[in-house]
Design a protein around this motif. Structure first.
Motif, PDB file in Angstrom:
ATOM      1  N   ALA A 162      52.153  39.617  35.830  1.00 53.96           N
ATOM      2  CA  ALA A 162      51.111  40.182  34.975  1.00 53.96           C
ATOM      3  C   ALA A 162      50.066  39.125  34.622  1.00 53.96           C
ATOM      4  O   ALA A 162      48.852  39.392  34.644  1.00 53.96           O
ATOM      5  N   GLU A 163      50.517  37.928  34.303  1.00 54.55           N
ATOM      6  CA  GLU A 163      49.586  36.844  33.974  1.00 54.55           C
ATOM      7  C   GLU A 163      48.687  36.510  35.160  1.00 54.55           C
ATOM      8  O   GLU A 163      47.483  36.248  34.999  1.00 54.55           O
ATOM      9  N   SER A 164      49.251  36.524  36.362  1.00 54.89           N
ATOM     10  CA  SER A 164      48.460  36.226  37.552  1.00 54.89           C
ATOM     11  C   SER A 164      47.460  37.332  37.860  1.00 54.89           C
ATOM     12  O   SER A 164      46.330  37.074  38.275  1.00 54.89           O
ATOM     13  N   VAL A 165      47.873  38.582  37.664  1.00 57.65           N
ATOM     14  CA  VAL A 165      46.937  39.692  37.850  1.00 57.65           C
ATOM     15  C   VAL A 165      45.767  39.553  36.879  1.00 57.65           C
ATOM     16  O   VAL A 165      44.594  39.708  37.258  1.00 57.65           O
ATOM     17  N   GLU A 166      46.073  39.238  35.632  1.00 57.78           N
ATOM     18  CA  GLU A 166      45.020  39.047  34.630  1.00 57.78           C
ATOM     19  C   GLU A 166      44.087  37.899  35.038  1.00 57.78           C
ATOM     20  O   GLU A 166      42.856  38.012  34.930  1.00 57.78           O
ATOM     21  N   LYS A 167      44.663  36.811  35.516  1.00 56.24           N
ATOM     22  CA  LYS A 167      43.875  35.661  35.954  1.00 56.24           C
ATOM     23  C   LYS A 167      42.888  36.047  37.052  1.00 56.24           C
ATOM     24  O   LYS A 167      41.711  35.678  37.011  1.00 56.24           O
ATOM     25  N   VAL A 168      43.371  36.800  38.034  1.00 53.05           N
ATOM     26  CA  VAL A 168      42.516  37.218  39.151  1.00 53.05           C
ATOM     27  C   VAL A 168      41.413  38.153  38.668  1.00 53.05           C
ATOM     28  O   VAL A 168      40.246  38.023  39.064  1.00 53.05           O
ATOM     29  N   LEU A 169      41.763  39.098  37.800  1.00 50.85           N
ATOM     30  CA  LEU A 169      40.778  40.070  37.330  1.00 50.85           C
ATOM     31  C   LEU A 169      39.690  39.439  36.480  1.00 50.85           C
ATOM     32  O   LEU A 169      38.565  39.941  36.417  1.00 50.85           O
ATOM     33  N   LYS A 170      40.016  38.323  35.838  1.00 53.24           N
ATOM     34  CA  LYS A 170      39.051  37.682  34.952  1.00 53.24           C
ATOM     35  C   LYS A 170      38.214  36.605  35.644  1.00 53.24           C
ATOM     36  O   LYS A 170      37.313  36.043  35.012  1.00 53.24           O
ATOM     37  N   ASN A 171      38.498  36.331  36.910  1.00 51.84           N
ATOM     38  CA  ASN A 171      37.778  35.260  37.606  1.00 51.84           C
ATOM     39  C   ASN A 171      37.345  35.748  38.977  1.00 51.84           C
ATOM     40  O   ASN A 171      38.079  35.626  39.960  1.00 51.84           O
ATOM     41  N   ASN A 172      36.138  36.286  39.053  1.00 51.41           N
ATOM     42  CA  ASN A 172      35.661  36.889  40.301  1.00 51.41           C
ATOM     43  C   ASN A 172      35.529  35.883  41.430  1.00 51.41           C
ATOM     44  O   ASN A 172      35.828  36.194  42.585  1.00 51.41           O
ATOM     45  N   SER A 173      35.076  34.682  41.118  1.00 47.05           N
ATOM     46  CA  SER A 173      34.889  33.684  42.182  1.00 47.05           C
ATOM     47  C   SER A 173      36.232  33.233  42.745  1.00 47.05           C
ATOM     48  O   SER A 173      36.390  33.051  43.958  1.00 47.05           O
ATOM     49  N   TYR A 174      37.231  33.101  41.881  1.00 46.84           N
ATOM     50  CA  TYR A 174      38.573  32.737  42.339  1.00 46.84           C
ATOM     51  C   TYR A 174      39.167  33.861  43.174  1.00 46.84           C
ATOM     52  O   TYR A 174      39.760  33.621  44.232  1.00 46.84           O
ATOM     53  N   ALA A 175      38.969  35.097  42.725  1.00 47.88           N
ATOM     54  CA  ALA A 175      39.471  36.252  43.471  1.00 47.88           C
ATOM     55  C   ALA A 175      38.860  36.301  44.866  1.00 47.88           C
ATOM     56  O   ALA A 175      39.562  36.546  45.861  1.00 47.88           O
ATOM     57  N   ALA A 176      37.558  36.063  44.958  1.00 51.44           N
ATOM     58  CA  ALA A 176      36.885  36.082  46.259  1.00 51.44           C
ATOM     59  C   ALA A 176      37.401  34.962  47.162  1.00 51.44           C
ATOM     60  O   ALA A 176      37.589  35.156  48.372  1.00 51.44           O
ATOM     61  N   LYS A 177      37.665  33.805  46.580  1.00 53.86           N
ATOM     62  CA  LYS A 177      38.148  32.660  47.366  1.00 53.86           C
ATOM     63  C   LYS A 177      39.523  32.924  47.959  1.00 53.86           C
ATOM     64  O   LYS A 177      39.736  32.754  49.162  1.00 53.86           O
ATOM     65  N   ILE A 178      40.478  33.360  47.118  1.00 58.47           N
ATOM     66  CA  ILE A 178      41.832  33.558  47.645  1.00 58.47           C
ATOM     67  C   ILE A 178      41.869  34.757  48.593  1.00 58.47           C
ATOM     68  O   ILE A 178      42.670  34.783  49.531  1.00 58.47           O
ATOM     69  N   GLY A 179      40.997  35.747  48.364  1.00 59.49           N
ATOM     70  CA  GLY A 179      40.934  36.884  49.278  1.00 59.49           C
ATOM     71  C   GLY A 179      40.454  36.471  50.657  1.00 59.49           C
ATOM     72  O   GLY A 179      41.020  36.872  51.681  1.00 59.49           O
ATOM     73  N   ALA A 180      39.407  35.637  50.693  1.00 58.03           N
ATOM     74  CA  ALA A 180      38.892  35.149  51.979  1.00 58.03           C
ATOM     75  C   ALA A 180      39.914  34.247  52.656  1.00 58.03           C
ATOM     76  O   ALA A 180      40.120  34.321  53.884  1.00 58.03           O
ATOM     77  N   ASN A 181      40.580  33.407  51.875  1.00 61.95           N
ATOM     78  CA  ASN A 181      41.544  32.469  52.456  1.00 61.95           C
ATOM     79  C   ASN A 181      42.767  33.171  53.035  1.00 61.95           C
ATOM     80  O   ASN A 181      43.295  32.766  54.077  1.00 61.95           O
ATOM     81  N   VAL A 182      43.246  34.216  52.351  1.00 65.05           N
ATOM     82  CA  VAL A 182      44.444  34.885  52.856  1.00 65.05           C
ATOM     83  C   VAL A 182      44.126  35.644  54.141  1.00 65.05           C
ATOM     84  O   VAL A 182      44.967  35.750  55.043  1.00 65.05           O
TER      85      VAL A 182
END
Length: 214
Positions: A162-182
């Motif tokens: 849950a904490e990680s989901v919240e982290k991703v939802l609150k940080n768009n640039s981080y979400a985009a980075k890990i999405g591209a990397n995976v």
């Protein structure tokens, strides 16, 4: 590796795919909602109830979440009961089984995919370039590297998930980075021709007489 068993269209870049926003609206999912998706058979061994628990942990945090179960199974009624008990039933959509074309369109449109324990679905999500939060179990740490290609949390720890989901939802640039990397990692790991070549070579080696092997 089972890249050669993945529907070839999943290797298309997300930008080249037809949009799945209309598919989501047909299910009553609005464009401003953060979709957290789980693609899995609804069975106990898949720990699918953890998405309901994650959603409960995030209730009241003003994240505007809609959780989607994609798949069906014996636990559906149990999940409905649990979601009502935890007060999150109105935030959940049970999609049932969906075909590959639907998954191809919809995966890139979601905010996060959670993976308590998945196989092929994890690869499909990765190829869709979507941020992933996964338990550190089975093979999942081969494709999800914490902070690089996703969020990898201790197995069965739905509070950490849950904490990680919240982290991703609150940080768009981080979400985009890990999405591209995976997606990059999945393309490298699951490239069908490379996998086929390795399988063929392995079988060829098996057919070489023992006394002829170097």
């Amino acid at each position: 590796r089972f890249g050669s068993a993945i529907e070839a269209s999943h290797f298309l870049a997300p930008a080249q795919r037809e949009s799945g926003h209309s598919d989501l609206s047909e299910l009553g999912v609005f464009a401003d909602e953060n979709v957290v998706m789980l693609i899995s058979r609804l069975e106990k061994l898949k720990r699918v109830d953890h998405l309901v628990k994650v959603l409960s942990c995030l209730r009241g945090k003003d994240l505007n979440i809609k959780a989607m179960f994609v798949g069906d199974g014996f636990m559906r009624e149990e999940l409905i009961a649990l979601s009502k008990e935890l007060g999150v039933y109105d935030q959940i959509v049970f999609c049932g089984n969906r075909d590959q074309d639907w998954l191809l369109r919809v995966i890139p449109c979601v905010a996060v995919v959670v993976s308590p324990s998945t196989g092929r679905a994890l690869t499909e999500a990765a190829l869709g370039g979507v941020p992933i939060v996964a338990y550190d179990t089975d093979w999942q740490n081969e494709i999800i590297e914490h902070g690089i290609t996703g969020e990898l949390v201790p197995d069965l720890d739905y509070l950490a998930m849950a904490e990680s989901v919240e982290k991703v939802l609150k940080n768009n640039s981080y979400a985009a980075k890990i999405g591209a990397n995976v997606r990059k990692r999945a393309l490298k790991m699951m490239e069908p021709q490379t996998i086929n070549d390795r399988v063929i070579k392995a079988y060829e080696n098996l057919f070489i007489p023992i006394n002829a092997r170097s």
